[in-house]
Design an enzyme around this catalytic site. Structure first.
Site, PDB file in Angstrom:
ATOM      1  N   ASP A   1       0.816  -1.211   0.000  1.00  0.00           N
ATOM      2  CA  ASP A   1       0.000   0.000   0.000  1.00  0.00           C
ATOM      3  C   ASP A   1       0.861   1.277   0.000  1.00  0.00           C
ATOM      4  O   ASP A   1       2.089   1.228  -0.087  1.00  0.00           O
ATOM      5  CB  ASP A   1      -0.936  -0.057   1.220  1.00  0.00           C
ATOM      6  CG  ASP A   1      -2.289   0.551   0.952  1.00  0.00           C
ATOM      7  OD1 ASP A   1      -2.380   1.447   0.108  1.00  0.00           O
ATOM      8  OD2 ASP A   1      -3.269   0.130   1.621  1.00  0.00           O
TER       9      ASP A   1
ATOM     10  N   ASP B   1      -9.959   3.488  -3.650  1.00  0.00           N
ATOM     11  CA  ASP B   1     -10.651   2.246  -3.273  1.00  0.00           C
ATOM     12  C   ASP B   1     -12.058   2.134  -3.857  1.00  0.00           C
ATOM     13  O   ASP B   1     -12.847   3.074  -3.816  1.00  0.00           O
ATOM     14  CB  ASP B   1     -10.778   2.167  -1.743  1.00  0.00           C
ATOM     15  CG  ASP B   1      -9.442   1.933  -1.083  1.00  0.00           C
ATOM     16  OD1 ASP B   1      -8.402   2.050  -1.760  1.00  0.00           O
ATOM     17  OD2 ASP B   1      -9.451   1.637   0.126  1.00  0.00           O
TER      18      ASP B   1
END
Ligand code: GAL
Length: 506
Positions: free
Chosen positions: A152, A212
């Protein structure tokens, strides 16, 4: 002369691309498939969750369909161990037997084990990140038996804002993973920041292209700000991105997908409950068509039959796993009125080459007609539009051929069969006669662990080819009534009618 030169260059480039692949770890030659807990369960992770899910993936036939990696997302550690080199410590309450034991259970089932960290000081959930600890952490994961890293971008200490800076930060982990000697699939998750599609393929197997995903079809959310014709250039990826928002961003970068390195449209939302069945079908179809990794994001322990049947559609998965590894592209976007097609729901035509399942000379062709409008709409796709890449303005030779049109959703598993599979599962404790492979897992379901999708396609396995609905003649078009927020998805197969391409032209 100029044309000949062009053909020679094109052939040479194709050869190079075919040999080189992307990052040199030999993984994700077709998009990776699996499951990740984040979309459905967030930080609610434990070893029981992972092991139960892995067993269900096997019992429900999902492993056989190719879903291989069980990925543990954020929130799994309790920090670093100062008395042991600062290595990461797995949370002993969530993972009492330790991560190596979890990996072993997953491996025993013939599945791969994935983990998560961030190229930052902390993960997005605020746990210890791996920036500055790349080698140490890569070695820890390799020791535990990890096969996949999702990496990430939170708390990156400002090491972003430029392609080179981002690439360097992610390349450090790529090197560390490769140095372990263990094949670890590298899934880069920097949400499309600094155009990872330009450099991701040299270091990673996939790269997220957006903020997302969220479990809604086209709902506007200010926290996922980039929409419209320039949305690929998004300096604030955000989150709560709708399916249509992500689809639009993907449209601009489809050509970057290649064997070994894929555009990642984020984990699937199929089965998370807030979209309609029609929307989930369109979502799954689209992700498959653009060669996104297919990572299930639902709670498999409570899966509904209708969602199992979507995720089990081998004819659609075969598109995703096609040996050409070539993404579909958007051919047009239309609206019934005069507004800008980017400013709201639209009709879209996507198409793309698939490896031939007929004579080898004529690739199959994928066609998706997507209806973003709120009512069922008749959609038309001409051969000229479908094959536009082979010759613009109606010059593609394929327009002079006829094509068998196969509906890839026609043979979708019934809810009754899916219910049968769920109730026959040993892992749920529901089984009356144990795993009923003959009724539910054998005939009628594809097993990609026995025969790869490439081989199944080469053998023209009917489970992968959908159902013949019509033949479109030379110069013709495909017409379908597409449900609101739905898709019509077809595989076109060569059905005759042209002069074969001359080999010596190449
Ligand atoms: C986000 C990432 C999500 C999930 C989450 C965990 O940045 O895009 O997929 O991993 O972090 O905190």
């Amino acid at each position: 002369m100029a044309r000949t030169n062009f053909l020679i260059i094109a052939a040479a480039t194709a050869l190079l691309a075919g040999n080189a692949g992307a990052v040199d770890n030999g993984l994700a030659i077709t998009p990776q498939m699996g499951w990740d807990n984040w979309n459905a369960l967030g930080c609610d992770v434990s070893e029981d969750l992972l092991v139960e899910t892995a067993n269900l993936i096997v019992d429900y036939g999902l492993k056989d369909l190719g879903y291989h990696y069980v990925v543990l997302d954020d929130c799994w550690s309790v920090g670093r161990n100062a008395s042991n080199n600062n290595s990461l410590i797995a949370d002993p309450e969530k993972f009492p037997r330790g991560m190596a034991a979890v990996a072993e259970d997953i491996h025993e089932l013939g599945l791969g084990f994935g983990m998560y960290s961030s190229a930052g000081k902390y993960t997005c959930g605020g746990y210890a990140g791996s920036l500055g600890y790349e080698e140490l952490d890569a070695n820890t994961w390799a020791e535990w038996g990890v096969d996949y890293l999702k990496y990430d971008n939170c708390y990156n200490e400002g090491q972003a804002g430029d392609q080179k800076i981002s690439e360097a930060r992610y390349a450090t982990m790529a090197k560390a993973l490769n140095a372990t000697g263990r094949p670890i699939l590298y899934s880069l998750c920097n949400w499309g920041e600094d155009y990872p599609w330009n450099w991701g393929s040299t270091i990673a197997n996939s790269w997220r292209i957006t903020g997302d995903v969220f479990d809604f079809w086209d709902t506007y959310d200010a926290r996922c700000p980039c929409e419209g014709a320039d949305s690929w250039d998004c300096s604030l990826p955000g989150f709560h991105c709708s399916i249509t928002n992500i689809m639009n961003k993907a449209a601009f970068v489809v050509s970057k997908a290649q064997p070994g390195g894929w555009n990642d449209l984020d984990m699937l939302e199929v089965g998370n409950g807030a979209m309609t069945d029609t929307e989930y079908v369109a979502h799954f179809s689209m992700w498959a068509a653009v060669k996104s990794p297919l990572i299930m994001g639902n709670d498999i322990r409570t899966i509904l039959p209708s969602d199992l049947s979507i995720l089990s559609n081998a004819a659609v998965i075969a598109v995703n796993q096609d040996p050409l590894g070539s993404s579909a592209s958007r051919r047009w976007m239309r609206v019934p009125d005069s507004r800008d097609p980017y400013s709201g729901p639209a009709l879209q035509l996507w198409s793309g080459s698939l490896k031939s399942t007929t004579d080898g000379d004529h690739n199959d062709m994928l066609v998706l007609m997507i209806n973003g409008l709120d009512e069922a709409t008749t959609m038309n796709a001409t051969l000229a539009d479908i094959f536009a890449d082979s010759g613009p303005n109606g010059k593609a030779p394929q327009i002079q051929m006829s094509w068998e049109v196969r509906d890839l959703w026609a043979n979708r598993m019934s809810n009754a069969t899916a219910m049968g599979i769920i109730s026959a599962s040993n892992a749920t404790g529901n089984a009356t006669t144990g795993w009923n492979a003959t009724t539910y897992g054998g005939e009628g379901r594809y097993n990609a662990t026995k025969m790869s999708y490439a081989d199944g396609l080469a053998e023209k396995n009917e489970l992968l080819l959908g159902n013949v609905t019509m033949t479109v003649q030379a110069g013709g078009m495909i017409s379908a009534i597409v449900e609101a927020h739905g898709v019509a998805m077809y595989r076109l197969r060569y059905a005759g009618g042209d002069v074969k391409r001359k080999r010596d032209e190449l």
